[in-house]
Design a protein around this motif. Structure first.
Motif, PDB file in Angstrom:
ATOM      1  N   GLY A  14       0.812  -1.222   0.000  1.00 54.06           N
ATOM      2  CA  GLY A  14       0.000   0.000   0.000  1.00 54.06           C
ATOM      3  C   GLY A  14       0.841   1.265   0.000  1.00 54.06           C
ATOM      4  N   ASP A  52     -11.695   1.725   9.297  1.00 54.88           N
ATOM      5  CA  ASP A  52     -11.491   0.294   9.501  1.00 54.88           C
ATOM      6  C   ASP A  52     -12.093  -0.441   8.311  1.00 54.88           C
ATOM      7  N   GLY A  74      -3.963  -6.218   4.579  1.00 56.59           N
ATOM      8  CA  GLY A  74      -3.449  -7.555   4.887  1.00 56.59           C
ATOM      9  C   GLY A  74      -3.725  -7.849   6.351  1.00 56.59           C
ATOM     10  N   LEU A 136      -3.595 -18.247   3.861  1.00 57.44           N
ATOM     11  CA  LEU A 136      -3.722 -16.900   3.267  1.00 57.44           C
ATOM     12  C   LEU A 136      -4.178 -16.990   1.808  1.00 57.44           C
ATOM     13  N   HIS A 140      -7.621 -15.439   0.253  1.00 54.78           N
ATOM     14  CA  HIS A 140      -7.668 -14.547  -0.923  1.00 54.78           C
ATOM     15  C   HIS A 140      -8.585 -15.137  -1.994  1.00 54.78           C
ATOM     16  N   PRO A 162      -0.704 -10.328  -7.182  1.00 55.88           N
ATOM     17  CA  PRO A 162       0.730 -10.215  -7.446  1.00 55.88           C
ATOM     18  C   PRO A 162       1.248 -11.482  -8.123  1.00 55.88           C
TER      19      PRO A 162
END
Ligand SMILES: NC(=O)c1ccc[n+]([C@@H]2O[C@H](COP(=O)([O-])OP(=O)(O)OC[C@H]3O[C@@H](n4cnc5c(N)ncnc54)[C@H](OP(=O)(O)O)[C@@H]3O)[C@@H](O)[C@H]2O)c1
Length: 219
Positions: A14, A52, A74, A136, A140, A162
């Motif tokens: 970010g 948030d 993340g 993870l 996603h 990515p």
């Protein structure tokens, strides 16, 4: 110039997105959990608000008046399922904006796990992926499955995965594009610098080329 609300501006990805957007003259609002802890030297060029990403009402309050929302959220060492909560909250927050508030586009940083390797299995089905990484990846994937249920006529969303490996490095300004397939180089490696990932993400902000779908980038 595009008005961008950015979640995750303090994070590895970010923060590169923040700088890439600012260098191209976009107006960025960093939506952070604790504005007092926003240490970025780009502070002067950035509006910082508290928000948030896991709370749809907070999302709505923070993103109203922006043209694009970017989430580079993340979960850190927390529950990976928060990635699904965040996707739902982003879409829910945008959907809840009143009829007089134009709905911003939503760009979500995704994961590489659900990409298909060339001629082979999905990345998450390859041998040897450690369990925490696997969790993870699947979170996603679940977030992407949710986004795919959202009609672009309601919320114009895009997910950018990515390469298999992403790490801070050089900003070359170049990358190769893929859709649901892992992009690999001549040696079979899938890599991108965080800086060039940010270039691709800001390109997508400017070009709006992948509404309603996931795409990926690699060197
Ligand atoms: N190859 C791959 O597939 C791959 C590789 C790397 C990363 N990724 C994905 O890319 C995303 C970003 O990764 P990263 O390495 O940049 O993560 P990171 O450095 O851990 O940054 C996470 C960001 O999320 C923010 N955040 C956490 N909880 C929040 C909340 N409730 N509301 C608003 N913001 C919140 C954090 O802000 P605070 O400052 O408040 O903590 C921080 O800015 C992640 O989803 C990660 O899984 C994928």
């Amino acid at each position: 110039m595009t008005k961008i609300a950015l979640f995750g501006a303090t994070g590895t990805i970010g923060n590169r997105v923040l700088h890439e957007a600012l260098r191209r003259g976009h107006e960025v609002t960093a939506v952070v959990r604790d504005p007092a802890k926003f240490p970025d030297p780009a502070d002067g060029a950035t509006t910082v608000v508290r928000g948030d990403v896991l709370d749809p009402a907070s999302v709505a309050g923070a993103v109203a008046g922006h043209e694009v929302v970017v989430s580079a959220f993340g979960p850190g060492s927390g529950d990976p399922a928060a990635l699904v909560t965040a996707a739902r909250s982003l879409i829910g927050g945008v959907r809840s904006l009143g009829p007089d508030t134009p709905a911003p586009r939503v760009l979500v940083v995704g994961g590489a796990g659900s990409l298909r390797t060339p001629g082979g299995p999905l990345v998450w089905d390859e041998a040897g992926v450690p369990a925490p990484v696997l969790a993870l990846m699947h979170a996603h994937g679940d977030a992407l499955d949710f986004l795919r249920t959202v009609p672009v006529e309601e919320v114009r969303w895009t997910c950018l995965s990515p390469a298999a490996q992403i790490a801070p490095g050089e900003r070359t300004g170049t990358y190769r594009l893929g859709l649901d397939g892992l992009v690999v180089d001549e040696e079979g490696r899938s890599r991108i610098s965080t800086e060039d990932f940010a270039v691709a993400l800001v390109d997508e902000i400017e070009r709006d080329a992948h509404a309603g779908r996931r795409f990926t980038v690699a060197h």
